[in-house]
Design a protein around this motif. Structure first.
Motif, mmCIF file in Angstrom:
data_model
loop_
_atom_site.group_PDB
_atom_site.id
_atom_site.type_symbol
_atom_site.label_atom_id
_atom_site.label_comp_id
_atom_site.label_asym_id
_atom_site.label_seq_id
_atom_site.Cartn_x
_atom_site.Cartn_y
_atom_site.Cartn_z
ATOM 1 N N UNK A 326 -5.335 19.416 0.893
ATOM 2 C CA UNK A 326 -4.458 18.698 2.012
ATOM 3 C C UNK A 326 -3.424 17.921 1.150
ATOM 4 N N UNK A 327 -2.377 17.492 2.030
ATOM 5 C CA UNK A 327 -1.409 16.724 1.485
ATOM 6 C C UNK A 327 -0.961 15.717 2.494
ATOM 7 N N UNK A 328 -0.695 14.669 2.307
ATOM 8 C CA UNK A 328 -0.049 13.307 2.932
ATOM 9 C C UNK A 328 0.830 12.366 2.122
ATOM 10 N N UNK A 329 1.399 11.582 2.978
ATOM 11 C CA UNK A 329 2.234 10.486 2.048
ATOM 12 C C UNK A 329 2.102 9.065 2.656
ATOM 13 N N UNK A 330 2.635 8.203 1.731
ATOM 14 C CA UNK A 330 2.230 6.750 2.045
ATOM 15 C C UNK A 330 3.755 6.292 1.809
ATOM 16 N N UNK A 331 4.676 5.392 2.412
ATOM 17 C CA UNK A 331 5.613 4.814 1.956
ATOM 18 C C UNK A 331 5.946 3.480 3.073
ATOM 19 N N UNK A 332 7.013 2.876 2.387
ATOM 20 C CA UNK A 332 7.653 1.683 3.056
ATOM 21 C C UNK A 332 9.144 1.822 2.766
ATOM 22 N N UNK A 333 9.868 1.460 3.754
ATOM 23 C CA UNK A 333 11.424 1.370 3.786
ATOM 24 C C UNK A 333 11.649 0.526 2.691
ATOM 25 N N UNK A 334 12.385 1.215 1.478
ATOM 26 C CA UNK A 334 12.857 0.341 0.625
ATOM 27 C C UNK A 334 11.923 0.249 -0.490
ATOM 28 N N UNK A 335 10.770 0.616 -0.182
ATOM 29 C CA UNK A 335 9.744 0.309 -1.466
ATOM 30 C C UNK A 335 9.120 1.540 -1.873
ATOM 31 N N UNK A 336 9.815 2.681 -1.753
ATOM 32 C CA UNK A 336 9.380 4.037 -2.492
ATOM 33 C C UNK A 336 8.487 4.581 -1.610
ATOM 34 N N UNK A 337 7.906 5.669 -2.177
ATOM 35 C CA UNK A 337 7.045 6.564 -1.454
ATOM 36 C C UNK A 337 6.037 7.289 -2.387
ATOM 37 N N UNK A 338 4.853 7.586 -1.894
ATOM 38 C CA UNK A 338 3.973 8.105 -2.558
ATOM 39 C C UNK A 338 3.292 9.242 -1.871
ATOM 40 N N UNK A 339 3.486 10.550 -2.673
ATOM 41 C CA UNK A 339 2.857 11.690 -1.949
ATOM 42 C C UNK A 339 1.461 12.173 -2.521
ATOM 43 N N UNK A 340 0.446 12.192 -1.773
ATOM 44 C CA UNK A 340 -0.823 12.709 -2.232
ATOM 45 C C UNK A 340 -1.015 14.004 -2.116
ATOM 46 N N UNK A 341 -1.952 14.891 -2.720
ATOM 47 C CA UNK A 341 -2.277 16.175 -2.545
ATOM 48 C C UNK A 341 -3.678 16.542 -3.210
ATOM 49 N N UNK A 342 -4.698 17.193 -2.755
ATOM 50 C CA UNK A 342 -5.723 17.716 -3.411
ATOM 51 C C UNK A 342 -5.780 19.121 -3.158
ATOM 52 N N UNK A 343 -6.689 19.727 -4.002
ATOM 53 C CA UNK A 343 -6.646 21.177 -4.159
ATOM 54 C C UNK A 343 -8.438 21.337 -4.030
ATOM 55 N N UNK A 344 -8.626 22.707 -3.644
ATOM 56 C CA UNK A 344 -9.991 23.116 -3.230
ATOM 57 C C UNK A 344 -10.837 23.033 -4.428
ATOM 58 N N UNK A 345 -10.481 23.201 -5.753
ATOM 59 C CA UNK A 345 -11.313 23.221 -7.017
ATOM 60 C C UNK A 345 -10.361 22.444 -7.895
ATOM 61 N N UNK A 346 -11.136 21.902 -8.664
ATOM 62 C CA UNK A 346 -10.519 20.993 -9.958
ATOM 63 C C UNK A 346 -11.139 21.619 -11.181
ATOM 64 N N UNK A 347 -10.519 21.698 -12.271
ATOM 65 C CA UNK A 347 -11.222 21.994 -13.448
ATOM 66 C C UNK A 347 -11.917 20.957 -14.294
#
Length: 347
Positions: A326-347
């Motif tokens: 899944x991928x989603x984001x969180x942000x505020x105007x003038x305060x930057x942004x963060x994009x998150x993502x998960x993957x089905x499997x992790x090492x």
């Protein structure tokens, strides 16, 4: 008298019935769980109500088998009859409601038919995109020839118009390239392997920094991050996310971009999972428009403010989905942004 008398209270016969009835009931109860999970995930299906009705039918059948165990020792045959009557009613309604759906189900395209349509659409998109390149190169080339060969005959306004034509044709060419990459992300065969995301992110960051000249950009890349996936596709994900972070921090005196991960609880399984993120201190955006982020050609800033075609994040989402993430984001105007993502499997 209890049903066990019919079995002459023979232990081997009696427990064969008990174990068999119990396993049948357990199986009946497990099927509705899978069906309801499917219904929750596939909200696009028009006849989800039929799945719910079918689940009730299967669940009620499971109860009748449990009562079959109960009546071996307790002669509650009126209760047995009542549950069988309820099961009969649900079964009858399910059967009656099912048949009108059969024609609709038969009209639904099969998986192979959909794959064939997708291949045709991709071939068409590639062909159209390829054919568009020729005229675009011609427009750009002849505009450049006018600027170079007839510069003394064209006033400043005319030269500005010609330069605008060149800029727009080049932007159209970039848009075609992005669309081709977007269409290819579903056609590329995935080669699963353990991918060193930290090293991959550092490589992408070094490449982006070289393209920004004297800009002050600080990359903070967490070490030791890895995941199972396709290295080439995950490089596209990091290139788009880190590239966006570089782009949307261009007005910052010092751009600060971070790549790392954190643990989060999956809403479906309730298990802890690693969530990767790309965070920046750029212009950010209004979360009221967050749903538009991952659509093709969707932009939250004008092209005059920040260059781009609005295809990058759609490509990211498609690749992440191919990795069962899944991928989603969180942000505020003038305060930057963060994009998150998960993957089905992790090492």
């Amino acid at each position: 008298m209890p049903h066990g008398h019919c079995y002459l209270w023979t232990p081997s016969l009696l427990w064969t019935f008990v174990v068999s009835e119990g396993l049948i009931a357990l199986s009946y109860f497990s099927i509705p769980v899978g069906i309801i999970y499917y219904v929750e995930k596939r909200e696009d299906i028009d006849f989800n109500w039929m799945f719910i009705l079918f689940s009730l039918f299967i669940f009620s059948c499971g109860i009748t088998h449990l009562i079959g165990i109960w009546t071996i020792w307790q002669p509650d045959y009126w209760m047995d009859a009542a549950f069988k009557a309820v099961t009969a009613a649900i079964s009858f309604v399910t059967a009656v409601m099912l048949w009108p759906l059969i024609p609709k189900l038969l009209k639904m395209p099969s998986h192979k038919q959909l794959e064939h349509v997708v291949v045709q659409l991709q071939a068409f998109a590639y062909s159209v995109s390829h054919d568009l390149r020729g005229p675009l190169r011609g427009i750009d080339g002849w505009s450049l020839a006018l600027l170079e060969d007839y510069a003394d005959r064209i006033d400043e306004t005319g030269r500005g118009y010609l330069q605008t034509i060149r800029t727009e044709t080049q932007r159209m060419g970039q848009l075609i390239d992005d669309l081709l990459q977007f269409s290819r992300t579903n056609r590329l065969e995935m080669k699963q392997a353990t991918v060193d995301l930290s090293t991959l992110a550092q490589t992408v960051a070094d490449r982006l920094r070289q393209g920004e000249g004297a800009r002050q950009i600080e990359f903070a890349i967490q070490s030791g991050l890895s995941a199972v996936g396709d290295g080439n596709l995950l490089e596209i994900v990091l290139t788009n996310l880190l590239g966006n972070a570089v782009k949307f921090t261009k007005h910052c005196a010092v751009a600060k971009i971070e790549f790392g991960n954190e643990l989060d609880q999956d809403q479906d399984t309730k298990a802890l999972r690693p969530v990767f993120f790309v965070r920046d201190n750029g212009v950010g955006f209004d979360m009221a428009h967050a749903k538009r982020l991952f659509g093709v050609f969707q932009r939250l800033h004008t092209a005059s403010e920040f260059a781009g075609t609005g295809v990058g994040l759609a490509t990211v989402q498609r690749i992440v989905h191919r990795h069962a993430g899944k991928v989603w984001a969180d942000a505020r105007i003038g305060q930057g942004a963060t994009f998150y993502f998960t993957l089905g499997e992790t090492a």
